[in-house]
Design an enzyme around this catalytic site. Sequence first.
Site: not given
Ligand code: NAD
Length: 491
Positions: A174, A228, A232, A249, A283, A384
């Site tokens: 997804k 995020s 997570g 991650e 990130c 963040e």
């Molecule tokens: P987000 O957590 O809002 O969404 C990430 C994904 O999770 C999306 O596909 C979203 O639809 C899905 N999602 C959201 N809630 C969910 C739930 N309850 N159950 C299952 N899936 C769910 O993050 P974002 O805004 O898309 O991305 C930015 C974040 O990602 C930042 O915090 C960034 O630091 C992090 N990030 C981490 C890494 C790493 O490797 N550590 C890499 C890139 C981004």
Amino acid sequence: MKNYQHYINGEWVNPIDGEWFDTQNPYTDEVWARIARGTESDVNLAVSAASSAFDGEWNEISATQRGKLLNKLAELIERDSVRLGEVEVRDNGKLIAEMSAQTKYMAEWYRYYGGLADKIEGSVIPSDKAGVLNFTRYEPLGVVGMITPWNSPLLLLAWKLAAALAAGNTAVIKPSEFTSASTLEFMPLFEEAGFPAGVVNVVTGFGADVGASIVSHPSVAAIAFTGSDVSGQKVYEAAARQIKHVSLELGGKSPNIVFEDADFEAAVMGAISGIFAATGQTCIAGSRLLVQRSIHDTFVERLVEVARSATIGDPMSMDTHVGPVTTAPQYQKVLDYIEIAKQDGATCVLGGSPYSGPGARGKQFVEPTIFTGVSNNMRIAQEEVFGPLLCVIPFDTEADAIRIGNDIDFGLAAGVWTQDIGRAIRMSEKLRVGTLWINTYRAVSYTSPFGGYKRSGIGRESGIEGIKEYMQVKSVWIAQQTSVSNPFIMR
Ligand code: NAD
């Protein structure tokens, strides 16, 4: 306008509920495609396809053959890297200057894990029991649910998918609701490379519907999540109900630490690259810049000078340095944090407003922004932001730098700028982060494990550690004789 369907069992299928949502180009604001809005019913279909492939044709294929398929895929990615990169630029506003290299480099993950597929060996264990052979086998987990964010959709997927497929798993993916297109554009390459139908599936939609349904599906053995820390945590809690394997991650607030003995100009460029590359939406952003007090003022002066010279504008232009913020909520979040920083008493020495100057279009540009006078307990230093917003914190001694660097819930990465080798070694021992760069920043490779300490996550991607995340070990005992001496006593 293009309609993107789900990709399930090697076919393009409409969403069962008939719902769609728009995807926008963050630079022009135009809606350029419609994406299938999935629900639990679509997820059920995809998991069923991935389960059948796992138990069927994919299971019959040798590890060597899986490796060959991944190598073929890597060739196709290189062939199509420009096309895939352009889709990402259109959908998330990343710079073409970065994407033209990134999509090509992504092929190396598939090639690396293709090479590793038939080299994961169990062992024969010297046993203390007479007359038995005990050995281990590494086996795949099953169907892996992969949930990715919007900032680097294809690269972050590669970190999971290449390792998981090499290990013999199948996948239901997804992508982020903000940037689904590139993952879907990638799918035909699996068919062309010769992967059986159902090995890789994509269901698009929102986290609360599609993401949550994948996490709670009983036939999904493992969840590989990037996003995020807030999402997570939800994923981790939901997966715990079924004792699933989970890798997370998550976010970061990485300290980029400059000592007075650093190569000054290299450190300035490292600080710029740490926060303004990819419009700060990484990130690993070095969003907490710790500068030794003796050089603080001259360092900030040069930093502002370089940041001010950045070209802001069209991500499709090779000359652009800073593009738009990818999503409307993220744009608002960056502006909110600028206000929070001001209210908490930080001093804005650059930017601090929406950008509407030369090169700007649409509604999602923020000026590269730098705050000084920040103390580490301010929200701007602890939370963040994920945008082009840097906070600068002065420090006096090496011990202070370590204390401030570690005084945070996150532990994804850190940078250190020093010419003192002893100090570099001490910092590598003391900083509690998954990745540490000394005299460089933002280096990642398929060969090197990547992941977070503390609230930045669980598990590692890339490198040899990366494939083990998608395997479980079985211990097999074979007796030379079939007799059981005393069935009521443990052997
Ligand atoms: P987000 O957590 O809002 O969404 C990430 C994904 O999770 C999306 O596909 C979203 O639809 C899905 N999602 C959201 N809630 C969910 C739930 N309850 N159950 C299952 N899936 C769910 O993050 P974002 O805004 O898309 O991305 C930015 C974040 O990602 C930042 O915090 C960034 O630091 C992090 N990030 C981490 C890494 C790493 O490797 N550590 C890499 C890139 C981004």
